[in-house]
Design an enzyme around this catalytic site. Structure first.
Site, PDB file in Angstrom:
ATOM      1  N   SER A 280       0.848  -1.190   0.000  1.00 52.86           N
ATOM      2  CA  SER A 280       0.000   0.000   0.000  1.00 52.86           C
ATOM      3  C   SER A 280       0.883   1.239   0.000  1.00 52.86           C
ATOM      4  O   SER A 280       2.112   1.145   0.034  1.00 52.86           O
ATOM      5  CB  SER A 280      -0.895   0.006   1.235  1.00 52.86           C
ATOM      6  OG  SER A 280      -0.131   0.382   2.366  1.00 52.86           O
ATOM      7  N   LYS A 281       0.222   2.385  -0.018  1.00 58.59           N
ATOM      8  CA  LYS A 281       0.936   3.667  -0.062  1.00 58.59           C
ATOM      9  C   LYS A 281       1.948   3.805   1.067  1.00 58.59           C
ATOM     10  O   LYS A 281       2.932   4.513   0.937  1.00 58.59           O
ATOM     11  CB  LYS A 281      -0.065   4.813   0.014  1.00 58.59           C
ATOM     12  CG  LYS A 281      -0.852   4.999  -1.252  1.00 58.59           C
ATOM     13  CD  LYS A 281      -1.423   6.410  -1.333  1.00 58.59           C
ATOM     14  CE  LYS A 281      -2.099   6.650  -2.661  1.00 58.59           C
ATOM     15  NZ  LYS A 281      -3.319   5.833  -2.806  1.00 58.59           N
TER      16      LYS A 281
END
Ligand code: GLU
Ligand code: ZN
Length: 493
Positions: A254-255
């Site tokens: 994820s980010k």
């Protein structure tokens, strides 16, 4: 059997690593089998779908450099390839299921379903989701309510006593008891829009998809899809759920881990070849000891047998290594084309945004040979070669003075260096090196002591790209001027 597979993104976000991995594996599988790779836009969620994300999808794959054989932008025999242009089809197929008794109308209001959900959560109910309230409505009753103006949804009537079993090409046999599946999911909404399940199955069938390679997050949907295939009386495709992609900490990528959208990787100076090569290895192994593969090599080597069950770990450092490698493999001309926008933006040729004049452009291209081995990213290039375009400030005297020497010796060495510039400017690396070595020997000075002050004078620092290449790019005149400037400064000390 004709091999046909597809990438079926919903245009509700930017293209990211996970999606591109799915697309790439489908592309490679189709290519390895002489099959066709299809792009289908699953834009059934009209509120979240956005034309900007469709554009991002096209831009991403244009940049990456691999393409589908059939798709919305290039057509094909089984179009349209955009689900929002196929709504009438889904309605007809949902209707057919109603007629077969495999689906039913549900008239439950949103308020009723909300209350149901609240009740279930309050009671910590084991069974959650729709309570199959309308499953037993008689067709006559349903027809009457529709005639009276009610707008129902259509739900799948899951055969409750059975077990759905299938062999995932990677994960093996998977079994779900039907009564444990999402209870009777909606196939067609009250506004006539299909849900993912219905549209996905109808299209995979009508588009002749033989293999569904998709992310593991879709695994819980697969039994529902198989039930649909069964209800329609269609043969299902082969399903293969791809290994997950995790960050180094073992959590879903994820980010938090870093860039995930291809736009970000692109603006950070990653090359498409590096991304493709690395992404192709996320969950697959090809040859022991071989890391670098062209897209063609991947096409011929890919096979479902080479997929790993274990999750793939996305390691940004490893990706950076790939970027290093692909930067080095570029010709000076190709690398210059890629790096030039970064140089323009960094103000290498004047104010930021200024395009190079022909001389600057030639120098920029020649400079690629000097820094290719010294950068991991395109955006690092301008600062490494700024000294070629702007006069570097003359550093303090101490920068010039080689170890164990003093200022007057340094001035003498730099004077010696100045006399070498003219011949060095026209020699290749090997000859230049032989020449300067010979001179150092004749003068009775250490090679390093001769080169270091010259390097500082020309580049403004002790650590710089190669000296001979620098002299060639600057040319004898500009190099001589820089040395004179440095000498003047040193004499002034
Ligand atoms: N539209 C789904 C997605 O966004 C497709 C999943 C599938 O491949 O079936 O990924
Ligand atoms: Zn209902």
């Amino acid at each position: 059997m004709e091999i046909r597979d597809r990438y079926a993104p919903s245009p509700t976000g930017l293209q990211h690593i996970g999606g591109v991995r799915t697309a790439l594996f489908n592309y490679l599988f189709a290519r390895s089998q002489g099959g066709a790779f299809i792009l289908r836009l699953e834009d059934t969620d009209r509120t979240r779908s956005d034309a900007a994300f469709v554009q991002n999808l096209y831009d991403t794959f244009t940049w990456l450099g691999f393409r589908w054989d059939e798709g919305p932008d290039r057509g094909g025999p089984v179009g349209p390839y955009i689900q929002s242009e196929r709504f009438a089809l889904y309605r007809a197929y949902a209707q057919a299921l109603i007629e077969k008794g495999a689906a039913y109308y549900c008239f439950c209001s949103a308020a009723r379903l909300d209350a149901l959900r609240a009740e279930q959560s309050l009671a910590h109910a084991k069974e959650t989701g729709y309570d199959r309230h309308c499953r037993t409505l008689s067709p006559a009753e349903a027809t009457a309510r529709i005639a009276a103006g009610e707008a129902p949804v259509i739900r799948l009537k899951i055969p409750l006593k059975e077990t759905t079993r299938f062999v995932d090409r990677l994960l093996g046999t998977i079994e779900w008891k039907n009564d444990a599946l999402t209870p009777d999911p909606v196939l067609l909404k009250s506004d006539g829009f299909p849900t993912y399940h219905l549209a996905n199955v109808v299209d995979d069938h009508l588009m002749g998809i033989s293999h569904v390679l998709r992310a593991q997050e879709w695994l819980p949907s697969t039994p529902l899809h198989l039930i649909l295939y069964q209800c329609f009386g269609w043969d299902p495709p082969v399903f293969c759920h791809l290994p997950m992609v995790l960050g180094l900490d073992g959590k879903k990528l994820s980010k938090r881990h870093g860039a995930t959208s291809i736009d970000e990787f692109r603006s950070q100076g990653y090359l498409p070849e590096a991304l493709i090569n690395y992404v192709a290895l996320l969950g697959a192994s090809y040859e022991e000891g071989k890391d670098l593969y062209t897209l063609d090599e991947l096409c011929s080597r890919f096979s479902l047998d080479k997929l790993n069950k274990a999750p793939a770990i996305f390691d940004y450092k490893k990706l950076t290594w790939y970027n290093d490698q692909y930067i080095r493999m570029k010709t000076d001309g190709d690398l210059a084309v890629l790096a030039l926008p970064y140089g323009v933006k960094a103000g290498l040729f004047g104010e930021p945004g200024t395009e190079p004049d022909p001389g600057q452009r030639a120098a920029f291209t020649a400079a690629m040979a000097l820094i290719k081995e010294r950068v991991s990213f395109l955006h690092e290039i301008p600062e490494k070669i700024r000294y070629l375009f702007t006069e570097p400030p003359v550093p303090s005297a101490s920068e010039f003075i080689p170890k164990k020497l003093d200022i007057s010796k340094t001035i003498a060495l730099l004077g010696m260096g100045r006399d070498l510039i003219e011949p060095l400017a026209v020699l290749g690396d090997a000859e230049a090196e032989a020449f300067i070595k010979e001179r150092a020997k004749q003068e009775g000075v250490k090679l390093g002591d001769l080169m270091m002050p010259l390097r500082v004078a020309l580049t403004g620092t002790r650590v710089s790209p190669p000296l001979f290449g620098t002299i060639r790019i600057l040319g004898a005149t500009r190099s001589g001027e820089r040395v004179n400037r440095a000498l003047a400064a040193l004499r002034g000390v």
